[in-house]
Design a protein around this motif. Structure first.
Motif, short mmCIF file in Angstrom:
data_model
loop_
_atom_site.label_atom_id
_atom_site.label_comp_id
_atom_site.label_asym_id
_atom_site.label_seq_id
_atom_site.Cartn_x
_atom_site.Cartn_y
_atom_site.Cartn_z
N VAL A 7 -8.47 1.65 -19.97
CA VAL A 7 -9.51 2.20 -19.09
C VAL A 7 -9.33 1.68 -17.66
CG1 VAL A 7 -11.98 2.26 -18.62
CG2 VAL A 7 -11.15 2.61 -20.95
N LEU A 8 -9.05 0.38 -17.52
CA LEU A 8 -8.86 -0.21 -16.20
C LEU A 8 -7.66 0.41 -15.48
CD1 LEU A 8 -9.66 -2.34 -14.08
CD2 LEU A 8 -8.10 -3.91 -15.26
N ALA A 9 -6.56 0.57 -16.19
CA ALA A 9 -5.37 1.18 -15.57
C ALA A 9 -5.66 2.62 -15.16
CB ALA A 9 -4.19 1.13 -16.54
N LEU A 58 -7.81 2.44 -11.97
CA LEU A 58 -7.01 2.07 -10.80
C LEU A 58 -6.11 3.23 -10.35
CD1 LEU A 58 -6.00 -1.60 -11.72
CD2 LEU A 58 -7.70 -0.85 -10.04
N THR A 59 -5.59 3.97 -11.30
CA THR A 59 -4.77 5.14 -10.96
C THR A 59 -5.62 6.20 -10.27
OG1 THR A 59 -3.39 4.66 -12.89
CG2 THR A 59 -3.11 6.80 -11.87
N LEU A 60 -6.84 6.42 -10.77
CA LEU A 60 -7.75 7.37 -10.12
C LEU A 60 -8.09 6.92 -8.71
CD1 LEU A 60 -9.69 9.79 -10.06
CD2 LEU A 60 -11.38 8.33 -11.18
N LEU A 61 -8.34 5.63 -8.51
CA LEU A 61 -8.64 5.12 -7.17
C LEU A 61 -7.45 5.29 -6.23
CD1 LEU A 61 -10.70 1.92 -8.07
CD2 LEU A 61 -11.55 4.13 -7.23
N PHE A 93 -8.81 9.34 -16.57
CA PHE A 93 -9.79 8.26 -16.62
C PHE A 93 -10.93 8.59 -17.58
CE2 PHE A 93 -13.87 6.66 -14.89
CZ PHE A 93 -13.71 5.33 -15.27
N THR A 94 -11.50 9.78 -17.46
CA THR A 94 -12.62 10.12 -18.34
C THR A 94 -12.19 10.18 -19.80
OG1 THR A 94 -12.26 12.48 -17.91
CG2 THR A 94 -13.91 11.36 -16.55
N THR A 95 -10.99 10.63 -20.06
CA THR A 95 -10.48 10.66 -21.43
C THR A 95 -10.27 9.25 -21.96
OG1 THR A 95 -9.42 12.77 -20.97
CG2 THR A 95 -8.68 11.59 -22.91
N VAL A 153 -11.96 6.60 -21.15
CA VAL A 153 -13.29 6.04 -21.45
C VAL A 153 -13.80 6.61 -22.77
CG1 VAL A 153 -15.70 5.99 -20.70
CG2 VAL A 153 -13.87 5.62 -19.04
N PHE A 154 -13.67 7.91 -22.97
CA PHE A 154 -14.12 8.53 -24.21
C PHE A 154 -13.31 8.02 -25.39
CE2 PHE A 154 -13.38 11.86 -27.38
CZ PHE A 154 -14.67 11.99 -27.88
N SER A 155 -12.00 7.93 -25.22
CA SER A 155 -11.15 7.55 -26.35
C SER A 155 -11.36 6.11 -26.78
CB SER A 155 -9.67 7.79 -26.03
OG SER A 155 -9.19 6.84 -25.10
N ALA A 156 -11.83 5.26 -25.88
CA ALA A 156 -12.07 3.85 -26.26
C ALA A 156 -13.11 3.77 -27.37
CB ALA A 156 -12.50 3.05 -25.05
N SER A 157 -14.20 4.50 -27.24
CA SER A 157 -15.22 4.47 -28.28
C SER A 157 -14.83 5.32 -29.48
CB SER A 157 -16.56 4.94 -27.72
OG SER A 157 -16.46 6.27 -27.29
#
Length: 182
Positions: A37-39, A42-45, A80-82, A84-88
């Protein structure tokens, strides 16, 4: 004129590449999910820095224009949104026993490799480099899909009586027993 200290285009490519290499080595689902998620963030930023910072210089191998910038931002936002979703979601798959911790480490590394390949395909100015990036994206998708063993279709039928190809409606169902892709 001195080159900038922070090159957002290089960051969009380097962050997922480095994260994929790091995620292959790290054990533990929770840590690798957070790094994934962090990577992605950072890529989105970095992609947003390209959007805000104006058109960066292009080179022999990388081409950045207004259209590329839009697609890079869109690609990294969806990535990024994927993540975050995939983590849970992947945590649920681990709890139910459908996935193993070893596969999860592989999943997060391949996810970042896919992000690297898609970003590289978007900025490639060389047809050979673009072809390699597209093939890399295809291979990482196939490798990610390898862990899904119980995929099935319901009700496919031939489009015409004399045609062997089949079509059918596509549905998204959640929590269907024995469906690893749901």
């Amino acid at each position: 004129m001195t080159p900038p200290v922070f090159d957002a285009v290089q960051a969009v490519l380097f962050i997922p590449f480095a994260a994929a290499a790091l995620l292959v080595l790290l054990p533990g689902y929770r840590l690798t999910a957070r790094i994934n998620v962090l990577a992605s963030l950072l890529t989105l930023l970095a992609a947003l820095a390209i959007l805000v910072g104006g058109e960066p210089r292009s080179g022999a191998y990388l081409l950045i224009d207004d259209l590329n910038i839009v697609f890079i931002v869109l690609n990294t936002f969806v990535g990024f949104t994927t993540s975050v979703f995939s983590a849970s979601y992947i945590a649920h798959e681990l709890e139910t026993g459908r996935l193993t911790p070893t596969y999860l480490r592989f999943y997060h590394a391949m996810y970042q490799a896919l992000m690297f390949a898609m970003n590289l395909a978007l900025v490639a100015n060389n047809i050979g480099l673009m072809w390699v990036a597209i093939e890399l994206a295809t291979l990482t998708t196939v490798l990610l899909k390898m862990g899904l063993r119980n995929v099935w279709l319901r009700g496919p039928a031939p489009l015409h009586a004399d045609v062997r190809r089949v079509v059918g409606p596509a549905f998204t169902l959640r929590f269907v027993p024995a469906r690893e892709d749901m």
